[in-house]
Every structure is written in structure tokens, then in C-alpha cells.
Design a protein around this motif. Structure first.
Motif, PDB file in Angstrom:
ATOM      1  N   THR A 104      28.389  53.347  64.297  1.00 22.02           N
ATOM      2  CA  THR A 104      28.792  53.739  62.949  1.00 22.02           C
ATOM      3  C   THR A 104      27.776  53.322  61.896  1.00 22.02           C
ATOM      4  O   THR A 104      27.485  54.082  60.971  1.00 22.02           O
ATOM      5  CB  THR A 104      30.166  53.138  62.609  1.00 22.02           C
ATOM      6  N   MET A 105      27.230  52.108  62.003  1.00 19.36           N
ATOM      7  CA  MET A 105      26.307  51.624  60.978  1.00 19.36           C
ATOM      8  C   MET A 105      25.031  52.456  60.938  1.00 19.36           C
ATOM      9  O   MET A 105      24.468  52.706  59.868  1.00 19.36           O
ATOM     10  CB  MET A 105      25.982  50.151  61.220  1.00 19.36           C
ATOM     11  N   LEU A 106      24.555  52.921  62.090  1.00 19.02           N
ATOM     12  CA  LEU A 106      23.350  53.751  62.118  1.00 19.02           C
ATOM     13  C   LEU A 106      23.588  55.107  61.473  1.00 19.02           C
ATOM     14  O   LEU A 106      22.640  55.775  61.058  1.00 19.02           O
ATOM     15  CB  LEU A 106      22.869  53.937  63.553  1.00 19.02           C
ATOM     16  N   GLN A 107      24.845  55.512  61.383  1.00 14.18           N
ATOM     17  CA  GLN A 107      25.149  56.809  60.781  1.00 14.18           C
ATOM     18  C   GLN A 107      24.804  56.851  59.296  1.00 14.18           C
ATOM     19  O   GLN A 107      24.529  57.917  58.750  1.00 14.18           O
ATOM     20  CB  GLN A 107      26.628  57.150  60.995  1.00 14.18           C
ATOM     21  N   ILE A 108      24.762  55.689  58.631  1.00 14.42           N
ATOM     22  CA  ILE A 108      24.421  55.655  57.209  1.00 14.42           C
ATOM     23  C   ILE A 108      23.021  56.221  56.991  1.00 14.42           C
ATOM     24  O   ILE A 108      22.815  57.170  56.241  1.00 14.42           O
ATOM     25  CB  ILE A 108      24.502  54.214  56.654  1.00 14.42           C
ATOM     26  N   GLY A 109      22.038  55.612  57.667  1.00 17.45           N
ATOM     27  CA  GLY A 109      20.660  56.067  57.514  1.00 17.45           C
ATOM     28  C   GLY A 109      20.451  57.476  58.028  1.00 17.45           C
ATOM     29  O   GLY A 109      19.683  58.251  57.443  1.00 17.45           O
ATOM     30  N   ALA A 110      21.148  57.830  59.115  1.00 18.42           N
ATOM     31  CA  ALA A 110      20.986  59.157  59.701  1.00 18.42           C
ATOM     32  C   ALA A 110      21.520  60.246  58.769  1.00 18.42           C
ATOM     33  O   ALA A 110      20.939  61.326  58.670  1.00 18.42           O
ATOM     34  CB  ALA A 110      21.703  59.224  61.055  1.00 18.42           C
ATOM     35  N   LEU A 111      22.593  59.962  58.063  1.00 12.51           N
ATOM     36  CA  LEU A 111      23.125  60.914  57.099  1.00 12.51           C
ATOM     37  C   LEU A 111      22.169  61.066  55.913  1.00 12.51           C
ATOM     38  O   LEU A 111      21.879  62.172  55.462  1.00 12.51           O
ATOM     39  CB  LEU A 111      24.502  60.462  56.599  1.00 12.51           C
ATOM     40  N   LYS A 112      21.662  59.951  55.417  1.00 13.64           N
ATOM     41  CA  LYS A 112      20.779  59.988  54.250  1.00 13.64           C
ATOM     42  C   LYS A 112      19.472  60.707  54.546  1.00 13.64           C
ATOM     43  O   LYS A 112      18.918  61.397  53.690  1.00 13.64           O
ATOM     44  CB  LYS A 112      20.498  58.563  53.768  1.00 13.64           C
ATOM     45  N   SER A 113      18.962  60.538  55.763  1.00 10.56           N
ATOM     46  CA  SER A 113      17.692  61.171  56.120  1.00 10.56           C
ATOM     47  C   SER A 113      17.856  62.612  56.571  1.00 10.56           C
ATOM     48  O   SER A 113      16.878  63.332  56.745  1.00 10.56           O
ATOM     49  CB  SER A 113      17.011  60.367  57.237  1.00 10.56           C
ATOM     50  N   GLY A 114      19.097  63.042  56.814  1.00 14.16           N
ATOM     51  CA  GLY A 114      19.341  64.394  57.301  1.00 14.16           C
ATOM     52  C   GLY A 114      19.265  64.514  58.807  1.00 14.16           C
ATOM     53  O   GLY A 114      19.337  65.618  59.348  1.00 14.16           O
ATOM     54  N   THR A 115      19.151  63.385  59.522  1.00 16.40           N
ATOM     55  CA  THR A 115      19.111  63.414  60.989  1.00 16.40           C
ATOM     56  C   THR A 115      20.421  63.944  61.552  1.00 16.40           C
ATOM     57  O   THR A 115      20.435  64.663  62.554  1.00 16.40           O
ATOM     58  CB  THR A 115      18.829  62.012  61.549  1.00 16.40           C
ATOM     59  N   ASP A 155      24.436  65.602  60.223  1.00 18.41           N
ATOM     60  CA  ASP A 155      25.113  66.236  59.105  1.00 18.41           C
ATOM     61  C   ASP A 155      26.495  65.650  58.859  1.00 18.41           C
ATOM     62  O   ASP A 155      27.024  65.745  57.751  1.00 18.41           O
ATOM     63  CB  ASP A 155      25.235  67.742  59.371  1.00 18.41           C
ATOM     64  N   ILE A 156      27.075  65.083  59.887  1.00 17.19           N
ATOM     65  CA  ILE A 156      28.395  64.467  59.780  1.00 17.19           C
ATOM     66  C   ILE A 156      28.507  63.425  60.879  1.00 17.19           C
ATOM     67  O   ILE A 156      27.852  63.549  61.930  1.00 17.19           O
ATOM     68  CB  ILE A 156      29.510  65.535  59.898  1.00 17.19           C
ATOM     69  N   GLY A 157      29.285  62.382  60.653  1.00  9.56           N
ATOM     70  CA  GLY A 157      29.426  61.327  61.652  1.00  9.56           C
ATOM     71  C   GLY A 157      30.880  60.961  61.870  1.00  9.56           C
ATOM     72  O   GLY A 157      31.702  61.049  60.948  1.00  9.56           O
ATOM     73  N   PHE A 158      31.200  60.558  63.092  1.00 13.30           N
ATOM     74  CA  PHE A 158      32.535  60.083  63.421  1.00 13.30           C
ATOM     75  C   PHE A 158      32.391  58.694  64.014  1.00 13.30           C
ATOM     76  O   PHE A 158      31.637  58.489  64.977  1.00 13.30           O
ATOM     77  CB  PHE A 158      33.223  61.024  64.410  1.00 13.30           C
ATOM     78  N   GLY A 159      33.083  57.719  63.414  1.00 17.72           N
ATOM     79  CA  GLY A 159      32.935  56.339  63.865  1.00 17.72           C
ATOM     80  C   GLY A 159      34.245  55.596  63.870  1.00 17.72           C
ATOM     81  O   GLY A 159      35.332  56.180  63.707  1.00 17.72           O
TER      82      GLY A 159
END
Length: 296
Positions: A128-139, A141-145
Motif C-alpha cells: 500500500t505505501m508504495l502505491q503513493i509514489g506509483a500513483l503520483k508518478s503515473g506508474t 492509475d488506481i490502487g487497492f490496499g
């Protein structure tokens, strides 16, 4: 005051040296010093304590550094999001924690694929924590944690509170094998197996916070890498383990799953998206996820 000067200031502050920052930025040190001096003049306050080694920030500089990082972060998020919206999106990437695959997430993904048949749906496992940077960088588009995030660049929403169960060995002591729900106070002194050991925070912290919410703390905790190892230790009689209710589908002949009495004994399933991302695709996927999880 412009963005270039803000970037120069952050570089100097982070490496605590005009010389090293100039090398990193590929500009001459006198030019860098001039930019910082102009920035201080515009702010009418010094940002660095120049006689200190390594270079230190003034109190005003510490505050300004925090705000500059935020401004530059928002700018990068805006750039990435604008590129996403401005291009005809042919791919859509969903980040997820492994444990969410035992919930309704597979049905959510199947429904998304049926509705967006002209878009390639990609899946990427990440905590879940890695989803923050991945969302901001566009890696992604949506995350489930499993953790509700607190970041100004991410909108984090609980879709579902999943009940927790206690995994115990088949031949467990009478306290744990008697009918009915088990109270957390009855297992606070037991050997509690947590997973994953890292990275943290993780589902292990969700379990610890459940105990904390009712004024308890486990006395004996053992941390393991992942779920299967945790269940193997339970089967071997090395302790008990709290798991999401959906994990009960992992049937093992040597383990029983018992309900927990407290209503606080639940783990969230969380949907994470970029803050202010109101694109039609994101809105529709959010609707799909809400509908499916609300029917659980």
C-alpha cells in the motif's frame, strides 16, 4: 522567485553544500550562490546558516524546504496526470496488495475488463505505501490496499471492512476451540504470529491496531515473511494468527478459523487514486468497485 530557484534551494538544502549541489545541478557554484541570494532577498530572510559545516538551515529555511518539496511534488503529480488525461489511454494499470485478491477484487477486475474492452488492463502487485509514489508518478492509475493513506496527493477511501478470523491449530487448547466468538482479551497473552514482517506499515500493523483500539497489546509476537509461513507455524502449534475472513477459503486440514467477538476486529479494503483525478475512467472504475464491495 521561480521554480528553478526553488529546485536549486532544495538541492543545496538536501546535500548541505553549495559545492556538491552545483556539481549535481551542473552549474557553476557562483551562479548557484547568486540564485540562492536572490531567493533570500525576495523572501527578505536568510535560509541558510552559512558559517556552519555542514551547511545548516535557519528555522525559516526548514519551513521553506518543507513547502518547496510539497510545491515541486504537486507540480510533478500535475504533469503526470495531465499527460495521462491528454493522451488516448490504451493501458490502465491497477496496483494491488496480494491479500486483496482473496476479496472481491478479482470480480472488480473482471468487470473492468468487460466494460473497457478496448483498453489493456495491467496488474502490478505492490504494498500500500508504495502505491503513493506509483500513483503520483503515473506508474499505476488506481490502487487497492489494506491501509488508509494520509497523503495530500492521494485520495484514499475504504471500500469494505472485512471481518477478521483467528487461525488456530486443530488440536488447540480448550479456550480457543470452544464454540462461539473468541475475545481479543483471551488471546492477548498467546503467541501471536504476524505477517508480513516487512515492509512496514502493513497488515501486521492493522492487527496490532485492532488490539490497541480495545486497549490491549499482544504480549508475545512473532513476525513472518508471508501468509503461508504464518499458517504453517499455526499448524505446527507455534501460535495463533489473525487473518482476514476471505483467507478461510485457504482450506487446511490442520487449521481451524474462529470468529472474533469485537466489532473492531476488521481489516479495511482501501481504494487509492490520485487526488482530484476526476477522469471518466477513474470515476467509472470507482463506481464498479463500490458496487461490488457493497454487495459483499
Amino acid at each position: 522567485m521561480n521554480l528553478r530557484k526553488l529546485k536549486y534551494f532544495v538541492a543545496v538544502a538536501e546535500v548541505q553544500s553549495f559545492t556538491r549541489a552545483a556539481e549535481q545541478l551542473c552549474i557553476a557554484q557562483p551562479a548557484l550562490s547568486k540564485h540562492i541570494k536572490e531567493l533570500e532577498e525576495a523572501l527578505d530572510t536568510p535560509l541558510f546558516v552559512r558559517h556552519s559545516r555542514p551547511l545548516a538551515l535557519t528555522d525559516a529555511g526548514v519551513f521553506f524546504l518543507e513547502r518547496c518539496r510539497y510545491i515541486l511534488s504537486v507540480l510533478e503529480e500535475t504533469r503526470a496526470m495531465t499527460q495521462k488525461i491528454g493522451k488516448l489511454q490504451k493501458t490502465f494499470t491497477i496496483g494491488f496488495v496480494a491479500s486483496s485478491l482473496y476479496t472481491a477484487l478479482p470480480e472488480v477486475i473482471r468487470t473492468i475488463k468487460q466494460e473497457f474492452q478496448d483498453v489493456e488492463i495491467r496488474l502490478q502487485e505492490m504494498n500500500t505505501m508504495l502505491q503513493i509514489g506509483a500513483l503520483k508518478s503515473g506508474t499505476i492509475d488506481i490502487g487497492f490496499g489494506r491501509l488508509q493513506l494520509h497523503d495530500p496527493g492521494v485520495h484514499s477511501e475504504v471500500l469494505y471492512q472485512e471481518p477478521l478470523l483467528l487461525a488456530v491449530p486443530k488440536n488447540s487448547p480448550p479456550l480457543l476451540s470452544e464454540p462461539g466468538a473468541v475475545r481479543l482479551v483471551d488471546i492477548a497473552a498467546a503467541r501471536l504470529i504476524l505477517f508480513p514482517a516487512e515492509p512496514r506499515p502493513s497488515f501486521a500493523d492493522v492487527v496490532l491496531n485492532v488490539f490497541k483500539s480495545v486497549g490491549l497489546a499482544p504480549k508475545h509476537c512473532v513476525e513472518t515473511r508471508e501468509l503461508q509461513l504464518a499458517l504453517g507455524l499455526v499448524a505446527a502449534g507455534e501460535g495463533v494468527c489473525i487473518v482476514p475472513a476471505s483467507f478461510a477459503q485457504l482450506q487446511r486440514a490442520d487449521i481451524s478459523y474462529l470468529p472474533l467477538a469485537e466489532p473492531e476486529a476488521a481489516a479495511p479494503v482501501v481504494m487509492n487514486i490520485r487526488a482530484m483525478d476526476n477522469s471518466p475512467a477513474i470515476c467509472r472504475i470507482g463506481e464498479i468497485a463500490h458496487h461490488i464491495y457493497q454487495s459483499c
